[in-house]
Design a protein around this motif. Sequence first.
Motif, PDB file in Angstrom:
ATOM      1  N   ARG A  57       0.837  -1.209   0.000  1.00 57.66           N
ATOM      2  CA  ARG A  57       0.000   0.000   0.000  1.00 57.66           C
ATOM      3  C   ARG A  57       0.865   1.250   0.000  1.00 57.66           C
ATOM      4  NH1 ARG A  57      -3.614  -0.939   4.912  1.00 57.66           N
ATOM      5  NH2 ARG A  57      -4.393   1.178   4.565  1.00 57.66           N
ATOM      6  N   ASN A  58       1.975   1.227   0.764  1.00 59.92           N
ATOM      7  CA  ASN A  58       2.872   2.381   0.754  1.00 59.92           C
ATOM      8  C   ASN A  58       3.514   2.549  -0.621  1.00 59.92           C
ATOM      9  OD1 ASN A  58       4.487   4.551   1.781  1.00 59.92           O
ATOM     10  ND2 ASN A  58       6.190   3.106   1.958  1.00 59.92           N
ATOM     11  N   MET A  83       3.350   5.789  -3.088  1.00 56.97           N
ATOM     12  CA  MET A  83       4.569   6.457  -3.550  1.00 56.97           C
ATOM     13  C   MET A  83       4.579   6.677  -5.055  1.00 56.97           C
ATOM     14  SD  MET A  83       7.197   4.223  -1.257  1.00 56.97           S
ATOM     15  CE  MET A  83       8.613   4.536  -2.282  1.00 56.97           C
ATOM     16  N   GLY A  84       4.183   5.664  -5.823  1.00 58.05           N
ATOM     17  CA  GLY A  84       4.268   5.730  -7.274  1.00 58.05           C
ATOM     18  C   GLY A  84       5.631   5.274  -7.776  1.00 58.05           C
ATOM     19  N   ALA A  85       5.802   5.292  -9.087  1.00 59.95           N
ATOM     20  CA  ALA A  85       7.020   4.781  -9.719  1.00 59.95           C
ATOM     21  C   ALA A  85       8.255   5.566  -9.282  1.00 59.95           C
ATOM     22  CB  ALA A  85       6.872   4.840 -11.228  1.00 59.95           C
ATOM     23  N   THR A  86       9.404   4.879  -9.328  1.00 62.28           N
ATOM     24  CA  THR A  86      10.689   5.472  -8.930  1.00 62.28           C
ATOM     25  C   THR A  86      10.955   6.791  -9.667  1.00 62.28           C
ATOM     26  OG1 THR A  86      11.518   3.218  -8.611  1.00 62.28           O
ATOM     27  CG2 THR A  86      13.161   4.984  -8.703  1.00 62.28           C
ATOM     28  N   ASN A  87      10.689   6.776 -10.978  1.00 63.95           N
ATOM     29  CA  ASN A  87      10.858   7.992 -11.788  1.00 63.95           C
ATOM     30  C   ASN A  87       9.552   8.789 -11.776  1.00 63.95           C
ATOM     31  OD1 ASN A  87      11.155   9.920 -13.747  1.00 63.95           O
ATOM     32  ND2 ASN A  87      12.132   8.562 -15.234  1.00 63.95           N
ATOM     33  N   GLU A 121      -0.837   9.610 -11.629  1.00 67.50           N
ATOM     34  CA  GLU A 121      -1.467  10.791 -11.052  1.00 67.50           C
ATOM     35  C   GLU A 121      -1.937  10.505  -9.627  1.00 67.50           C
ATOM     36  OE1 GLU A 121      -4.917  13.308 -12.904  1.00 67.50           O
ATOM     37  OE2 GLU A 121      -3.576  12.600 -14.502  1.00 67.50           O
ATOM     38  N   GLY A 122      -1.754  11.470  -8.752  1.00 67.33           N
ATOM     39  CA  GLY A 122      -2.214  11.308  -7.378  1.00 67.33           C
ATOM     40  C   GLY A 122      -1.225  10.616  -6.468  1.00 67.33           C
ATOM     41  N   THR A 123      -0.089  10.138  -7.010  1.00 63.08           N
ATOM     42  CA  THR A 123       0.920   9.502  -6.158  1.00 63.08           C
ATOM     43  C   THR A 123       1.852  10.562  -5.567  1.00 63.08           C
ATOM     44  OG1 THR A 123       2.443   9.127  -8.006  1.00 63.08           O
ATOM     45  CG2 THR A 123       0.866   7.357  -7.508  1.00 63.08           C
ATOM     46  N   ILE A 124       2.524  10.183  -4.498  1.00 62.77           N
ATOM     47  CA  ILE A 124       3.428  11.114  -3.811  1.00 62.77           C
ATOM     48  C   ILE A 124       4.545  11.577  -4.744  1.00 62.77           C
ATOM     49  CG2 ILE A 124       5.136  11.288  -1.947  1.00 62.77           C
ATOM     50  CD1 ILE A 124       3.282   9.315  -0.343  1.00 62.77           C
ATOM     51  N   ARG A 125       5.146  10.630  -5.474  1.00 62.93           N
ATOM     52  CA  ARG A 125       6.255  11.022  -6.356  1.00 62.93           C
ATOM     53  C   ARG A 125       5.783  11.900  -7.504  1.00 62.93           C
ATOM     54  NH1 ARG A 125       9.495   5.283  -5.829  1.00 62.93           N
ATOM     55  NH2 ARG A 125      11.067   5.987  -4.324  1.00 62.93           N
TER      56      ARG A 125
END
Length: 137
Positions: free
Chosen positions: A83-84, A88-92, A98-102
């Motif tokens: 879930r974390n 976070m979303g993808a490394t790059n 959309e909507g992810t921390i990264r």
Amino acid sequence: VEQTLSIIKPDSVGDNNIGAIIARFEEAGLRLAALKMIQLTKAQAEGFYAEHKERPFFPSLVEFMTSGPVCVQVLEGENAIVRNRDLMGATNPEEAAEGTIRRDFATAVSANAVHGSDSAESAKREVAYFFSADEIH
Ligand code: ATP
Ligand code: MG
């Protein structure tokens, strides 16, 4: 319940985004079981990312992770590790959904806002790397 190790990296700490990122965790139902701000030493950063020590980006990764304080936390909940990683979303960040921390807070693959444990084995090692049992509540 499952625990995972999360790091708010120096870029996000410097950008005043600690609160906004922690809100993402709490809004998603992950509980903060431990939390502290620290300045990593070179040796601490090298040890933490030891799995990447042969990669070309390793020296710049260590340089970045020691460039300012980080906020490390233990997140707890059902399937907390996956879930974390989803939050976070993808490394790059250019590839992060959309909507992810990264997507929302990172500026480059080398300055990508957050770290999250990638497996149960990593989570166990990484939680213990930063926290003793009496610091986890
Ligand atoms: P993290 O371990 O920080 O949560 P991750 O699991 O998404 O990130 P890893 O493959 O473990 O990605 O890489 C660790 C970190 O090394 C990445 O977060 C990123 O900052 C950096 N990194 C990875 N690949 C590259 C690259 N090609 N160029 C520069 N930096 C990179
Ligand atoms: Mg990783």
